[in-house]
Write a protein that holds these residues in place. Structure first.
Motif, short mmCIF file in Angstrom:
data_model
loop_
_atom_site.label_atom_id
_atom_site.label_comp_id
_atom_site.label_asym_id
_atom_site.label_seq_id
_atom_site.Cartn_x
_atom_site.Cartn_y
_atom_site.Cartn_z
N ALA A 63 41.35 1.85 24.02
CA ALA A 63 40.49 2.84 23.89
C ALA A 63 40.14 3.52 22.57
CB ALA A 63 41.05 3.83 24.97
N LEU A 64 41.19 3.49 21.74
CA LEU A 64 41.01 4.04 20.24
C LEU A 64 40.29 2.88 19.40
CD1 LEU A 64 44.10 5.90 19.94
CD2 LEU A 64 41.96 7.07 20.22
N THR A 65 40.72 1.43 19.55
CA THR A 65 40.51 0.66 18.49
C THR A 65 39.57 -0.41 18.98
OG1 THR A 65 42.44 -0.87 19.08
CG2 THR A 65 42.66 1.08 17.39
N GLY A 66 39.53 -0.44 20.44
CA GLY A 66 38.62 -1.72 21.02
C GLY A 66 39.34 -3.03 21.25
N SER A 67 40.59 -2.85 20.72
CA SER A 67 41.46 -4.38 21.08
C SER A 67 42.61 -3.79 21.47
CB SER A 67 41.36 -5.01 19.74
OG SER A 67 42.33 -4.37 18.93
N THR A 68 43.26 -4.88 22.02
CA THR A 68 44.72 -4.84 22.93
C THR A 68 45.71 -5.28 21.98
OG1 THR A 68 43.66 -5.00 25.20
CG2 THR A 68 46.08 -5.12 24.84
N PRO A 69 46.58 -4.38 21.58
CA PRO A 69 47.60 -4.75 20.63
C PRO A 69 48.73 -5.86 21.33
CG PRO A 69 47.30 -2.54 20.40
CD PRO A 69 46.50 -2.90 21.65
N ALA A 70 49.24 -6.64 20.78
CA ALA A 70 49.88 -7.85 21.47
C ALA A 70 51.29 -7.28 21.80
CB ALA A 70 50.01 -9.04 20.60
N THR A 71 51.89 -6.31 20.77
CA THR A 71 53.29 -5.94 20.88
C THR A 71 53.48 -4.46 20.90
OG1 THR A 71 53.63 -5.75 18.57
CG2 THR A 71 53.85 -8.01 19.46
N GLU A 72 54.63 -3.97 21.38
CA GLU A 72 54.90 -2.40 21.42
C GLU A 72 54.62 -1.82 20.07
OE1 GLU A 72 57.86 -2.71 25.28
OE2 GLU A 72 58.66 -2.07 23.15
N GLU A 73 55.27 -2.58 18.99
CA GLU A 73 55.15 -2.32 17.38
C GLU A 73 53.64 -2.14 16.90
OE1 GLU A 73 57.27 -2.78 13.37
OE2 GLU A 73 57.64 -4.10 14.76
N ASP A 74 52.88 -3.04 17.53
CA ASP A 74 51.59 -3.00 17.06
C ASP A 74 50.78 -1.90 17.64
OD1 ASP A 74 51.99 -5.10 15.30
OD2 ASP A 74 51.36 -6.84 16.84
N THR A 75 51.07 -1.76 18.99
CA THR A 75 50.73 -0.47 19.65
C THR A 75 50.83 0.67 19.16
OG1 THR A 75 50.68 -1.81 21.87
CG2 THR A 75 50.38 0.55 22.21
N PHE A 76 52.12 0.98 18.69
CA PHE A 76 52.26 2.28 18.14
C PHE A 76 51.71 2.49 17.03
CE2 PHE A 76 54.92 4.84 15.33
CZ PHE A 76 54.79 6.33 15.83
N ASN A 77 51.74 1.42 15.99
CA ASN A 77 51.19 1.38 14.57
C ASN A 77 49.68 1.68 14.66
OD1 ASN A 77 53.62 1.08 13.30
ND2 ASN A 77 53.06 -1.01 13.26
N ALA A 78 49.11 1.12 15.82
CA ALA A 78 47.67 1.25 16.07
C ALA A 78 47.23 2.56 16.31
CB ALA A 78 47.02 0.30 17.27
N ILE A 79 47.90 3.34 17.15
CA ILE A 79 47.73 4.77 17.59
C ILE A 79 48.16 5.56 16.45
CG2 ILE A 79 48.69 6.51 19.20
CD1 ILE A 79 49.01 4.37 21.32
N ALA A 80 49.29 5.41 15.75
CA ALA A 80 49.78 6.29 14.76
C ALA A 80 48.58 6.14 13.67
CB ALA A 80 51.20 6.15 14.29
N GLY A 81 48.12 4.90 13.36
CA GLY A 81 47.05 4.92 12.28
C GLY A 81 45.85 5.42 12.58
N ALA A 82 45.51 5.56 13.88
CA ALA A 82 44.25 5.97 14.46
C ALA A 82 44.26 7.61 14.48
CB ALA A 82 43.76 5.31 15.59
#
Length: 213
Positions: free
Chosen positions: A105-124
């Motif tokens: 919802a934040l980035t428009g793309s679905t992260p492939a891993t849990e680590e990528d997911t956290f980094n995407a949220i924390a970065g945004a």
């Protein structure tokens, strides 16, 4: 695994697989041996097996990473209440999949891993926003087991962030209404994690949002 990791995963796995309804699903008490009763904190439960990511999207590795990141950056954060098992509280714990949905919802793309997911949220969002979101999942001063939650239809729960979450119960399925009117509201999918202690948690399938994204 992570924060509400191995211990929560063991307690909640059966419940998560039977996520048709709050009471229709198996509770954590049925899914695993009786938990330790005393003053076990949710932070202890979350960190029981370390702070590693895995490939199980049904557990709580990203939640663990979020709590750890906030407390590392801000040791005096109110999030630290999760480490004091003598303090009564109820937490609604998003699964890793819930955070992946938020990242999309934040980035428009679905992260492939849990680590990528956290980094995407924390970065945004940044640490301060992550802290705010975490506190929005905590109801201080109350140990609300599944039976109490089921009786709370229409109740507005005041969170540690200061905002409110509305409880809706329909056919024994609990939905939590947050401040975002557009994204789907979280549902409770596993209950009574850390039962028998002042701090209790219920797993949810989406992240509660204190603002309209």
């Amino acid at each position: 695994m992570s924060t509400t990791t191995r211990s929560i995963a063991v307690l909640a796995t059966t419940t998560l697989l039977a996520a048709g309804g709050l009471i229709g699903a198996t509770t954590s008490a049925d899914a695993a041996p009786a938990p330790h009763r005393g003053n076990t904190s949710l932070a202890d439960v979350l960190a029981a097996d370390g702070h590693d990511y895995d490939d199980n999207w049904k557990d709580f590795d990203i939640l663990d990473a979020a709590v750890t990141t906030v407390l590392t950056a801000k040791p005096d954060s109110p999030v630290a209440v999760l480490a004091d098992g003598s303090v009564r509280l109820t937490a609604f714990a998003p699964t890793d999949r819930a955070f992946q949905r938020l990242a999309k919802a934040l980035t428009g793309s679905t992260p492939a891993t849990e680590e990528d997911t956290f980094n995407a949220i924390a970065g945004a969002a940044g640490v301060d926003t992550v802290e705010t979101v975490l506190l929005y999942h905590v109801v201080p001063g109350k140990t609300l087991g599944s039976a109490k939650v089921l009786k709370a239809d229409g109740a507005k729960l005041t969170t540690a962030q200061g905002g409110k979450v509305t409880v809706q119960v329909k056919k024994k399925q609990v939905t939590l209404v947050d401040k975002d009117p557009d994204l789907r509201n979280p549902r409770v999918i596993a209950v009574d994690i850390n039962k028998g202690n002042p701090q209790i948690a219920h797993a949810i399938d989406r992240v509660l949002l204190p603002v309209d994204l």
